[in-house]
Design a protein around this motif. Structure first.
Motif, PDB file in Angstrom:
ATOM      1  N   PHE A 193      27.582   9.160 -57.546  1.00 31.27           N
ATOM      2  CA  PHE A 193      28.544   8.545 -56.653  1.00 31.27           C
ATOM      3  C   PHE A 193      29.319   9.614 -55.872  1.00 31.27           C
ATOM      4  CE2 PHE A 193      31.925   5.104 -56.748  1.00 31.27           C
ATOM      5  CZ  PHE A 193      31.100   4.174 -56.147  1.00 31.27           C
ATOM      6  N   ARG A 242      34.496  -5.818 -52.517  1.00 31.74           N
ATOM      7  CA  ARG A 242      34.438  -4.454 -51.978  1.00 31.74           C
ATOM      8  C   ARG A 242      33.014  -4.086 -51.598  1.00 31.74           C
ATOM      9  NH1 ARG A 242      36.477  -1.129 -56.711  1.00 31.74           N
ATOM     10  NH2 ARG A 242      35.845   0.613 -55.413  1.00 31.74           N
ATOM     11  N   TYR A 270      35.547  -6.191 -57.076  1.00 29.03           N
ATOM     12  CA  TYR A 270      34.411  -5.288 -56.864  1.00 29.03           C
ATOM     13  C   TYR A 270      33.329  -5.976 -56.029  1.00 29.03           C
ATOM     14  CZ  TYR A 270      31.209  -1.487 -57.414  1.00 29.03           C
ATOM     15  OH  TYR A 270      30.370  -0.427 -57.128  1.00 29.03           O
ATOM     16  N   LEU A 276      40.891   2.767 -55.245  1.00 27.92           N
ATOM     17  CA  LEU A 276      40.207   1.537 -55.700  1.00 27.92           C
ATOM     18  C   LEU A 276      39.189   1.851 -56.794  1.00 27.92           C
ATOM     19  CD1 LEU A 276      39.800  -0.475 -52.347  1.00 27.92           C
ATOM     20  CD2 LEU A 276      41.515  -0.780 -54.156  1.00 27.92           C
ATOM     21  N   ILE A 277      38.458   2.957 -56.650  1.00 26.34           N
ATOM     22  CA  ILE A 277      37.484   3.330 -57.697  1.00 26.34           C
ATOM     23  C   ILE A 277      38.252   3.668 -58.991  1.00 26.34           C
ATOM     24  CG2 ILE A 277      35.741   4.998 -58.446  1.00 26.34           C
ATOM     25  CD1 ILE A 277      35.084   5.508 -55.497  1.00 26.34           C
ATOM     26  N   LYS A 322      39.307  -1.024 -66.792  1.00 31.82           N
ATOM     27  CA  LYS A 322      38.348  -1.401 -67.840  1.00 31.82           C
ATOM     28  C   LYS A 322      38.534  -0.543 -69.091  1.00 31.82           C
ATOM     29  CE  LYS A 322      35.397  -1.373 -64.487  1.00 31.82           C
ATOM     30  NZ  LYS A 322      34.440  -1.512 -63.413  1.00 31.82           N
ATOM     31  N   SER A 333      39.766   0.665 -60.682  1.00 29.95           N
ATOM     32  CA  SER A 333      38.714  -0.214 -61.202  1.00 29.95           C
ATOM     33  C   SER A 333      38.188   0.334 -62.533  1.00 29.95           C
ATOM     34  CB  SER A 333      37.588  -0.298 -60.157  1.00 29.95           C
ATOM     35  OG  SER A 333      36.418  -0.797 -60.719  1.00 29.95           O
ATOM     36  N   ILE A 334      37.858   1.626 -62.540  1.00 23.89           N
ATOM     37  CA  ILE A 334      37.322   2.226 -63.777  1.00 23.89           C
ATOM     38  C   ILE A 334      38.393   2.212 -64.878  1.00 23.89           C
ATOM     39  CG2 ILE A 334      36.492   4.391 -64.822  1.00 23.89           C
ATOM     40  CD1 ILE A 334      35.048   4.978 -62.177  1.00 23.89           C
TER      41      ILE A 334
HETATM   42  N1  URA Z   1      32.520   1.983 -60.985  1.00 23.94           N
HETATM   43  C1  URA Z   1      33.472   1.056 -61.206  1.00 23.94           C
HETATM   44  O1  URA Z   1      33.581   0.528 -62.309  1.00 23.94           O
HETATM   45  N2  URA Z   1      34.304   0.725 -60.201  1.00 23.94           N
HETATM   46  C2  URA Z   1      34.215   1.274 -58.978  1.00 23.94           C
HETATM   47  O2  URA Z   1      34.990   0.939 -58.118  1.00 23.94           O
HETATM   48  C3  URA Z   1      33.204   2.224 -58.747  1.00 23.94           C
HETATM   49  C4  URA Z   1      32.360   2.578 -59.780  1.00 23.94           C
END
Ligand code: URA
Length: 434
Positions: A207, A168, A165, A179-180, A187, A183-184
């Motif tokens: 966003f 990026r 991140y 990728l978003i 987690k 990434s989310i």
């Molecule tokens: N929030 C995130 O955790 N990752 C992203 O890539 C964008 C927003």
């Protein structure tokens, strides 16, 4: 395979095998592959996207790059609610206690805010003494006692996402759907939960600026969740204007508590009862979201949820008297009314400008190092659809410092309001549920 060959394959849109992608990502985490090679790879992903299989491998490799929060021993049905971030978004503070009333536990990690949207961590820290559980063991204790499990982000969970991140952010590759989404979801998947509810904000302050883009992102995230066997629902909620009336850390906790006592803004109540309705469907207690929402509405004002929040705050070292007497949050030295400049109907209230105005007062951070002032912020008195006369109070600013930033904040907030001579419909907060 050499890093350069992996980059070339992605550049030329040739599918990467599991081993190739996983190996490349792991070599980046260990420092063998360099930032400049990963930057080129990320740009190739940005331009060419990822196949479903590559998306799964990327998400899984990120998830497995660090510790997993397994919450061993917790028996409650667990929900992880995640919001993509908006102005005035205090949802978790009211939602987690409301879910607890139904025997549902929350399990999520929360961080600090940056820019015009705030972080749940900052909001709770408006309560003197409050510290999120720092370890999984402490989180298990709060879930078992209060049903609420929110923990601060740790360096050890999903470290690969943190590293990617940061890269990026400086290589213009943040705004890529795969990728978003990965990434989310990496987690979310690193924390044990039975159901995931993603609140994807749509509009000026978010966003995702329009519904079609948000639906596209939502679909990819749900697809990832399902690949990993999780129940996922997505709520697309409006962020053309701020959520609720309070913006600023203490002011938002105040509003969340008042909402649990029946004194909250309608849009905020609607969002938390809708998400609770979805959670009840995921748990299997009801067969439709409507049925779940009805139960949530019945429980919203009984005071049971306030008690759960109070106990959670106390378990986290916070002063519970702030939950019992929420007016203790109203401590800014000065207040100032921002007035309507003309007669008419409020046609727009640009969330990003309101968020930036609150940030100028000290409610948010421009850089990671900034200190925030938990007492300051904005309380909206008029929102989109309201009729106003010139001179009516549109919003009240709570502030501690009289300086140029205050003048800029006032100008920004006044400029966030747009007027119309004809009737304007109050916008819906729930735009879609998937
Ligand atoms: N929030 C995130 O955790 N990752 C992203 O890539 C964008 C927003």
């Amino acid at each position: 395979m050499r890093a350069v060959d992996i980059i070339a394959k992605k550049r030329d849109n040739i599918l990467l095998s599991d081993e190739e992608l996983k190996g490349f990502l792991e070599s980046y985490l260990s420092g063998e592959t360099t930032d400049y090679q990963m930057s080129a790879f990320l740009m190739a992903v940005y331009l060419n996207g990822l196949s479903e299989h590559e998306l799964k491998t990327l998400t899984q490799t990120m998830r497995d790059s660090g510790e997993l929060i397994k919450l061993n021993g917790v028996e409650r049905f667990l929900i992880d609610k995640h919001s993509t971030g908006g102005v005035g978004d205090k949802t978790s503070i009211a939602l987690a206690p409301l879910l607890s009333v139904f025997g549902i536990g929350t399990a999520k990690m929360s961080g600090k805010g940056l820019g015009h949207t705030g972080g749940t961590l900052d909001k709770f820290e408006a309560i003197p003494g409050f510290k999120f559980p720092a370890t999984e063991e402490d989180m298990v204790k709060t879930i078992e006692h209060t049903g609420i499990g929110i923990m601060g982000q740790t360096e050890n969970v999903v470290p690969l996402d943190k590293k990617l991140y940061a890269l990026r952010d400086v290589t213009a590759t943040v705004s890529s759907y795969p990728l978003i989404a990965s990434s989310i979801m990496s987690k979310k998947l690193a924390v044990r939960s039975d159901g995931i509810i993603l609140d994807v904000k749509v509009g000026d302050g978010a966003f995702m600026k329009n519904l079609a883009d948000a639906q596209k992102l939502a679909n990819i995230m749900r697809g990832i969740g399902e690949m990993f066997g999780r129940k996922v629902h997505i709520v697309l909620s409006g962020m053309e204007q701020p959520l609720g009336d309070g913006i600023g850390n203490g002011l938002e906790v105040y509003e969340a508590i008042e909402s649990l006592k029946g004194n909250g803004p309608k849009d905020f109540e609607k969002l938390i009862t809708t998400i609770t309705g979805i959670a009840l469907v995921q748990k299997g207690d009801v067969s439709s979201i409507e049925e779940g929402v009805k139960l949530a509405e019945e429980k919203l004002h009984t005071g049971e949820a306030v008690k759960a929040l109070r106990d959670f705050v106390e378990d986290c070292g916070g002063d519970p008297s702030y939950i019992e007497n929420p007016e203790k949050f109203l401590t800014a030295t000065y207040t100032l009314d921002v007035k309507a400049e003309q007669d008419g109907y409020i046609a727009s209230l640009m969330a990003e400008k309101v968020g930036n105005s609150a940030m100028l007062l000290g409610a948010g951070r421009e850089t990671k190092e900034d200190e925030i002032d938990h007492a300051v912020g904005i309380v909206l008195k008029k929102k989109v659809g309201d009729k106003v006369s010139k001179g009516d109070t549109l919003a009240i600013m709570h502030y501690n410092q009289k300086n140029q930033k205050l003048e800029d904040a006032i100008a920004l907030l006044s400029g966030a309001y747009g007027y119309s001579d004809s009737l304007v419909k109050t916008p819906e907060v729930i735009l879609d549920i998937q």
